[in-house]
Design a protein around this motif. Structure first.
Motif, short mmCIF file in Angstrom:
data_model
loop_
_atom_site.label_atom_id
_atom_site.label_comp_id
_atom_site.label_asym_id
_atom_site.label_seq_id
_atom_site.Cartn_x
_atom_site.Cartn_y
_atom_site.Cartn_z
N ALA A 98 3.87 26.95 4.66
CA ALA A 98 5.28 26.58 4.42
C ALA A 98 5.41 25.39 3.47
CB ALA A 98 5.97 26.27 5.74
N GLY A 99 4.27 24.79 3.07
CA GLY A 99 4.37 23.76 2.05
C GLY A 99 3.73 22.42 2.37
N ALA A 100 3.14 22.27 3.57
CA ALA A 100 2.52 20.97 3.91
C ALA A 100 1.16 20.84 3.23
CB ALA A 100 2.35 20.85 5.42
N LYS A 101 0.85 19.64 2.75
CA LYS A 101 -0.49 19.36 2.18
C LYS A 101 -1.52 19.24 3.29
CE LYS A 101 -1.24 18.48 -2.36
NZ LYS A 101 -0.18 19.32 -2.76
N ALA A 102 -1.07 18.69 4.42
CA ALA A 102 -1.95 18.51 5.58
C ALA A 102 -1.07 18.36 6.81
CB ALA A 102 -2.83 17.28 5.40
N VAL A 103 -1.67 18.45 7.98
CA VAL A 103 -0.88 18.33 9.20
C VAL A 103 -1.42 17.21 10.08
CG1 VAL A 103 -0.30 20.78 9.19
CG2 VAL A 103 -2.24 19.97 10.55
N LEU A 104 -0.59 16.74 11.00
CA LEU A 104 -0.98 15.71 11.95
C LEU A 104 -0.90 16.29 13.36
CD1 LEU A 104 0.52 14.31 9.41
CD2 LEU A 104 0.63 12.33 10.87
N VAL A 105 -1.70 15.74 14.25
CA VAL A 105 -1.74 16.25 15.62
C VAL A 105 -1.48 15.10 16.58
CG1 VAL A 105 -3.22 17.29 17.36
CG2 VAL A 105 -3.38 18.05 14.99
N GLY A 133 0.82 -1.22 0.00
CA GLY A 133 0.00 0.00 0.00
C GLY A 133 0.86 1.26 0.00
N ASN A 134 0.21 2.39 0.24
CA ASN A 134 0.95 3.66 0.31
C ASN A 134 1.92 3.64 1.48
OD1 ASN A 134 -0.22 4.89 -1.89
ND2 ASN A 134 -1.93 5.71 -0.70
N LEU A 135 3.13 4.06 1.22
CA LEU A 135 4.15 4.09 2.27
C LEU A 135 4.49 5.55 2.60
CD1 LEU A 135 6.20 2.49 4.02
CD2 LEU A 135 7.81 2.72 2.14
N ILE A 136 4.37 5.89 3.87
CA ILE A 136 4.67 7.25 4.31
C ILE A 136 5.82 7.19 5.32
CG2 ILE A 136 3.75 9.31 5.45
CD1 ILE A 136 0.99 8.48 4.49
N VAL A 137 6.89 7.92 5.04
CA VAL A 137 8.06 7.90 5.93
C VAL A 137 8.00 9.13 6.82
CG1 VAL A 137 10.57 7.80 6.06
CG2 VAL A 137 9.38 6.71 4.14
N LYS A 138 8.02 8.89 8.13
CA LYS A 138 7.85 10.01 9.08
C LYS A 138 9.17 10.36 9.74
CE LYS A 138 5.23 11.26 13.17
NZ LYS A 138 6.02 10.81 14.32
N GLY A 139 9.37 11.67 9.97
CA GLY A 139 10.57 12.12 10.67
C GLY A 139 11.61 12.73 9.74
N VAL A 197 3.49 15.69 0.91
CA VAL A 197 4.28 16.20 2.04
C VAL A 197 3.34 16.61 3.17
CG1 VAL A 197 5.93 17.95 2.78
CG2 VAL A 197 6.10 16.99 0.47
N LEU A 198 3.44 15.89 4.28
CA LEU A 198 2.66 16.19 5.48
C LEU A 198 3.61 16.75 6.53
CD1 LEU A 198 0.74 12.79 5.59
CD2 LEU A 198 0.00 14.91 4.50
N ALA A 199 3.07 17.33 7.60
CA ALA A 199 3.95 17.85 8.65
C ALA A 199 3.26 17.76 10.00
CB ALA A 199 4.34 19.30 8.35
N ASP A 200 4.07 17.68 11.04
CA ASP A 200 3.52 17.79 12.39
C ASP A 200 4.58 18.35 13.33
OD1 ASP A 200 5.21 15.79 13.40
OD2 ASP A 200 3.63 14.33 13.73
N SER A 201 4.24 18.36 14.58
CA SER A 201 5.07 18.80 15.71
C SER A 201 4.61 20.15 16.26
CB SER A 201 6.56 18.85 15.38
OG SER A 201 7.01 17.54 15.02
N SER A 202 4.02 20.04 17.44
CA SER A 202 3.61 21.23 18.21
C SER A 202 2.48 22.03 17.58
CB SER A 202 4.82 22.12 18.49
OG SER A 202 5.79 21.38 19.18
#
Ligand SMILES: Cc1cc2nc3c(=O)[nH]c(=O)nc-3n(C[C@H](O)[C@H](O)[C@H](O)COP(=O)(O)O)c2cc1C
Length: 183
Positions: free
Chosen positions: A124-131, A49-55, A106-111
């Motif tokens: 800044a360029g993220a398609k979506a964010v995580l919480v 499936g879709n692979l998302i690499v975090k960090g 491109v997703l983003a998270d942190s704080s």
């Protein structure tokens, strides 16, 4: 705690879950210093499936994620929990999104604690964010209802930030709305 024990990571194998009453603890899940892109390749082989690499926090690693066949990346310093001197995602997002945004999601998270934080990472360029923690705190305080309420607050704050910045849609949020100078 008496009936169900300490909150635990449900995704951990049983023997790794800590217990209030277990002395000495069992084996612990330590960091793997030898973790490398080869491990990501192994995951890629097994997961179709879709692979998302975090960090990811730099362009070179984002390009590597493309090489190993990922579909997405999360620009994240894991909330600064493990390494509080790590670079904040907002500082590196633009360069990374410009380099790989056409090939990777491109997703983003942190704080993320307010809707305006979401706005900034999208600008800044993220398609979506995580919480992360906000969701845990809200769930701890109010269960499912608390989590829903937290998301509604973030959503309302994001809408307010967009209104005050002249953005009708998420697509209107762009880098020009970020002030990166010094006050
Ligand atoms: C209790 C806890 C455990 C976490 N464990 C992991 C983990 O095992 N792997 C990982 O990539 N991130 C982990 N994270 C980081 C989150 O996935 C996420 O990147 C971070 O919490 C986002 O920042 P925020 O909490 O400020 O929203 C953890 C976060 C918390 C609060």
């Amino acid at each position: 705690m008496v009936t169900t024990g300490l909150p635990n990571f449900a995704n951990y194998p049983l023997k790794y879950r800590k217990s209030l009453l277990k002395r000495g603890g069992g084996p612990s899940l330590n960091l793997m210093p030898e973790l490398s892109w080869n491990h990501v390749c192994q995951v890629r082989e097994h997961w179709k499936g879709n692979l998302i690499v975090k960090g990811i926090l730099r362009k070179e690693d984002a390009l590597k994620a493309i090489d190993v066949g990922a579909q997405g990346i999360v620009i994240s310093n894991h909330g600064g929990r493990m390494f509080d001197s790590s670079v904040p995602p907002i500082e590196v997002l633009r360069e990374i999104a410009d380099s790989v945004g056409h090939e990777l999601t491109v997703l983003a998270d942190s704080s993320i604690q307010r809707g305006s934080d979401i706005f900034k990472l999208i600008a800044a360029g993220a398609k979506a964010v995580l919480v992360g923690r906000s969701m845990l705190y809200a769930t701890a305080a109010g269960g499912r209802q608390g989590a829903m309420q937290m998301m509604q607050i973030l959503s309302d704050e994001l809408a307010m930030t967009m209104d005050l910045s002249g953005c009708r849609t998420l697509a209107d949020i762009d880098e020009s709305l970020l002030f990166r100078g010094q006050y």
